[in-house]
Design a protein around this motif. Structure first.
Motif, PDB file in Angstrom:
ATOM      1  N   ARG A 147       0.816  -1.218   0.000  1.00 32.20           N
ATOM      2  CA  ARG A 147       0.000   0.000   0.000  1.00 32.20           C
ATOM      3  C   ARG A 147       0.853   1.273   0.000  1.00 32.20           C
ATOM      4  N   HIS A 148       2.066   1.216   0.518  1.00 34.85           N
ATOM      5  CA  HIS A 148       2.923   2.396   0.587  1.00 34.85           C
ATOM      6  C   HIS A 148       3.317   2.925  -0.795  1.00 34.85           C
ATOM      7  N   ARG A 149       3.203   2.069  -1.827  1.00 31.85           N
ATOM      8  CA  ARG A 149       3.523   2.530  -3.181  1.00 31.85           C
ATOM      9  C   ARG A 149       2.340   2.341  -4.146  1.00 31.85           C
ATOM     10  N   SER A 150       1.148   2.342  -3.587  1.00 32.88           N
ATOM     11  CA  SER A 150      -0.052   2.172  -4.393  1.00 32.88           C
ATOM     12  C   SER A 150      -0.807   3.487  -4.553  1.00 32.88           C
ATOM     13  N   THR A 151      -1.234   3.754  -5.769  1.00 37.65           N
ATOM     14  CA  THR A 151      -2.024   4.970  -6.023  1.00 37.65           C
ATOM     15  C   THR A 151      -3.407   4.865  -5.403  1.00 37.65           C
ATOM     16  N   PHE A 152      -4.072   3.751  -5.611  1.00 40.51           N
ATOM     17  CA  PHE A 152      -5.472   3.618  -5.223  1.00 40.51           C
ATOM     18  C   PHE A 152      -5.705   2.961  -3.866  1.00 40.51           C
ATOM     19  N   PHE A 153      -4.749   2.181  -3.389  1.00 35.90           N
ATOM     20  CA  PHE A 153      -5.000   1.395  -2.184  1.00 35.90           C
ATOM     21  C   PHE A 153      -4.216   1.857  -0.957  1.00 35.90           C
ATOM     22  N   ALA A 154      -3.594   3.014  -1.049  1.00 37.90           N
ATOM     23  CA  ALA A 154      -2.809   3.515   0.084  1.00 37.90           C
ATOM     24  C   ALA A 154      -3.662   3.679   1.334  1.00 37.90           C
TER      25      ALA A 154
END
Length: 212
Positions: A147-154
């Motif tokens: 999640r730390h490098r996700s656009t939508f799922f942070a």
């Protein structure tokens, strides 16, 4: 509310996901369709948080709610009548729809409020359908880990099946029926998968329930 800006600014990336994982999308769609087939024909319903209409269009849903304006604009081009609004405060009167569909509950601010609103706008004996990633299965775990490098799922909130069961019952829904798909990690799914009954194996779960 903060999720809206993320989706408005990344419509192309959102659409690209469906191009990158077509078998995943078709497997999810097939599981939802299987639940829809148990309903009578010619029902009037909505999808809440419909995005660009990727699910609404093939499911034949003509109306829905989407707060991200750029996403909604693309859904309108695809023939969906989109109302600006949020799941937690639906812009509709009471007892209006035969069914309400959710496929993006991990992005909602308060799913408990969203369920209360779904109950309010549903007719008596109306149906709620929810497609979600089971927090205890591989795909959700994959998103959580990255999640730390996700656009939508942070900032996404994932739910266990038991939590969904509890929330649905508390919101006044009964007769829960489950099916599941996405057996394996996203990058491993190269064929459209046939959904199975129940839950506990597949990462994507669909539950159908009835308003009391």
């Amino acid at each position: 509310m903060p999720h809206t800006k993320i989706f408005d600014q990344n419509v192309e990336a959102y659409e690209q996901w469906y191009e990158d994982y077509p078998q995943v999308f078709e497997s999810e769609l097939l599981a939802i369709k299987e639940q829809f087939q148990k309903l009578p024909e010619n029902l009037h319903g909505i999808e809440v948080g419909l995005g660009t209409g990727k699910f609404s269009v093939p499911l034949g849903i003509k109306e829905g709610v989407e707060p991200a304006k750029e996403m909604a604009a693309l859904a309108v081009k695809r023939g969906i009548s989109v109302v600006d609004g949020y799941a937690e405060q639906l812009p509709f009167g009471d007892l209006k729809f035969d069914f309400v569909l959710f496929v993006t509950i991990c992005h909602l601010d308060n799913f408990k409020y969203a369920l209360a609103e779904a109950n309010r706008v549903l007719k008596r004996k109306g149906t709620i359908l929810i497609g979600f990633l089971d927090k205890e299965r591989s795909v959700a775990k994959q998103y959580i880990e990255n999640r730390h490098r996700s656009t939508f799922f942070a900032n996404a909130n994932f739910y266990t099946v038991s939590r969904i069961q509890t929330l649905l019952k508390e919101a006044g829904f009964i007769d829960l029926v489950f099916n599941q798909t996405l057996f394996g990690l996203l990058d491993e799914i190269k064929e459209i998968q046939i959904p199975k009954e129940g839950f506990g194996e597949g990462s994507f779960v669909v539950v159908k329930a009835t308003k009391k």
